[in-house]
Write a protein that holds these residues in place. Structure first.
Motif, PDB file in Angstrom:
ATOM      1  N   THR A 142       0.836  -1.204   0.000  1.00  0.00           N
ATOM      2  CA  THR A 142       0.000   0.000   0.000  1.00  0.00           C
ATOM      3  C   THR A 142       0.874   1.258   0.000  1.00  0.00           C
ATOM      4  N   GLY A 143       2.174   1.064  -0.162  1.00  0.00           N
ATOM      5  CA  GLY A 143       3.094   2.207  -0.202  1.00  0.00           C
ATOM      6  C   GLY A 143       2.762   3.201  -1.305  1.00  0.00           C
ATOM      7  N   TYR A 144       1.907   2.795  -2.240  1.00  0.00           N
ATOM      8  CA  TYR A 144       1.576   3.663  -3.380  1.00  0.00           C
ATOM      9  C   TYR A 144       0.365   4.547  -3.132  1.00  0.00           C
ATOM     10  N   VAL A 145      -0.224   4.430  -1.951  1.00  0.00           N
ATOM     11  CA  VAL A 145      -1.423   5.230  -1.666  1.00  0.00           C
ATOM     12  C   VAL A 145      -1.115   6.720  -1.809  1.00  0.00           C
ATOM     13  N   SER A 146       0.128   7.115  -1.471  1.00  0.00           N
ATOM     14  CA  SER A 146       0.486   8.539  -1.559  1.00  0.00           C
ATOM     15  C   SER A 146       0.549   9.025  -3.015  1.00  0.00           C
ATOM     16  N   GLY A 164      -4.290  -1.978  -3.181  1.00  0.00           N
ATOM     17  CA  GLY A 164      -2.884  -2.371  -3.099  1.00  0.00           C
ATOM     18  C   GLY A 164      -2.378  -2.773  -4.463  1.00  0.00           C
ATOM     19  N   ILE A 165      -1.075  -2.878  -4.547  1.00  0.00           N
ATOM     20  CA  ILE A 165      -0.511  -3.494  -5.739  1.00  0.00           C
ATOM     21  C   ILE A 165       0.361  -4.651  -5.268  1.00  0.00           C
ATOM     22  N   THR A 166       0.565  -5.602  -6.139  1.00  0.00           N
ATOM     23  CA  THR A 166       1.515  -6.659  -5.824  1.00  0.00           C
ATOM     24  C   THR A 166       2.312  -7.056  -7.060  1.00  0.00           C
ATOM     25  N   PRO A 167       3.639  -7.142  -6.901  1.00  0.00           N
ATOM     26  CA  PRO A 167       4.407  -7.798  -7.952  1.00  0.00           C
ATOM     27  C   PRO A 167       4.021  -9.281  -7.957  1.00  0.00           C
TER      28      PRO A 167
END
Ligand SMILES: Cc1cc2nc3c(=O)[nH]c(=O)nc-3n(C[C@H](O)[C@H](O)[C@H](O)COP(=O)(O)O)c2cc1C
Length: 189
Positions: A142-146, A164-167
């Motif tokens: 969820t580090g991409y929320v920003s 969320g995203i996941t590789p």
């Protein structure tokens, strides 16, 4: 694989081999993941798979984000080694050839929007478990929320929130199992 084994053995993987994930495998796992419960049966989820040039655009966005992470990580008392690993990971997502973004349809009502996020998170987690069962590895981020807005723009999606995203790829590490911190089980009778 037995369900309990899948639950226990799934790990967040941040280093992947170069072996590509077959598109039909990814497609079938994502379709199965949609068998999640949802608030008012709205089924408010959306998965976006990023590969090839779309993934390169995501990595460019992610690298920019990585550059801004050092100070906050220092403030969280991460040591030099950890900081450089985390920043490196955000720059290349562990070398995975595919990334899946989990999205939730936005609702005007805060209660419905909340239920949508939870429902989409259930589908996203289904995917993580199914991927593990199929021998693949993932890492919910969820580090991409920003940078949610930029990410949605990059994917050409509107009216959604990022769950969320996941590789996704084949694992190239076997991290230690983080023990459960405590047992938050309350029985009221
Ligand atoms: C909602 C959520 C957000 C997460 N965000 C990140 C993230 O931004 N970056 C990352 O490297 N890991 C992220 N993780 C992975 C956690 O760090 C990981 O689940 C935790 O350390 C436990 O390890 P395990 O998944 O191997 O059991 C996230 C996990 C969840 C459930």
């Amino acid at each position: 694989m037995e369900l309990e084994r899948v639950l226990r053995d799934r790990r967040s993987i941040r280093k992947f081999t170069g072996r590509p994930v077959p598109q039909d495998l990814l497609d079938s796992l994502l379709r199965k993941a949609l068998w999640a419960p949802s608030g008012m049966n709205r089924q408010p989820w959306k998965f976006v798979v990023l590969r090839g040039s779309a993934l390169q655009k995501l990595l460019a966005l992610s690298s920019g984000l990585a550059e801004s992470m050092d100070e906050p990580l220092k403030a969280q008392k991460f040591n030099d080694k950890m900081r450089s690993f985390i920043i490196g990971y955000f720059k290349n997502l562990g070398g995975a050839g595919s990334v899946v973004a989990g999205l939730s349809r936005h609702e005007e009502s805060a209660a419905e929007d909340y239920a949508n996020v939870l429902s989409a998170a259930a589908a996203f987690y289904n995917f993580l478990l199914l991927a593990h069962e199929a021998g693949l590895a993932t890492c919910w981020m969820t580090g991409y929320v920003s940078v949610e807005k930029q990410l949605l723009n990059l994917m050409g999606v509107q009216g959604h929130r990022l769950v969320g995203i996941t590789p996704v790829g084949y694992p190239d590490q076997a991290p230690p199992v983080p023990p459960r911190k405590h047992e938050d089980l309350v029985w009221l009778e």
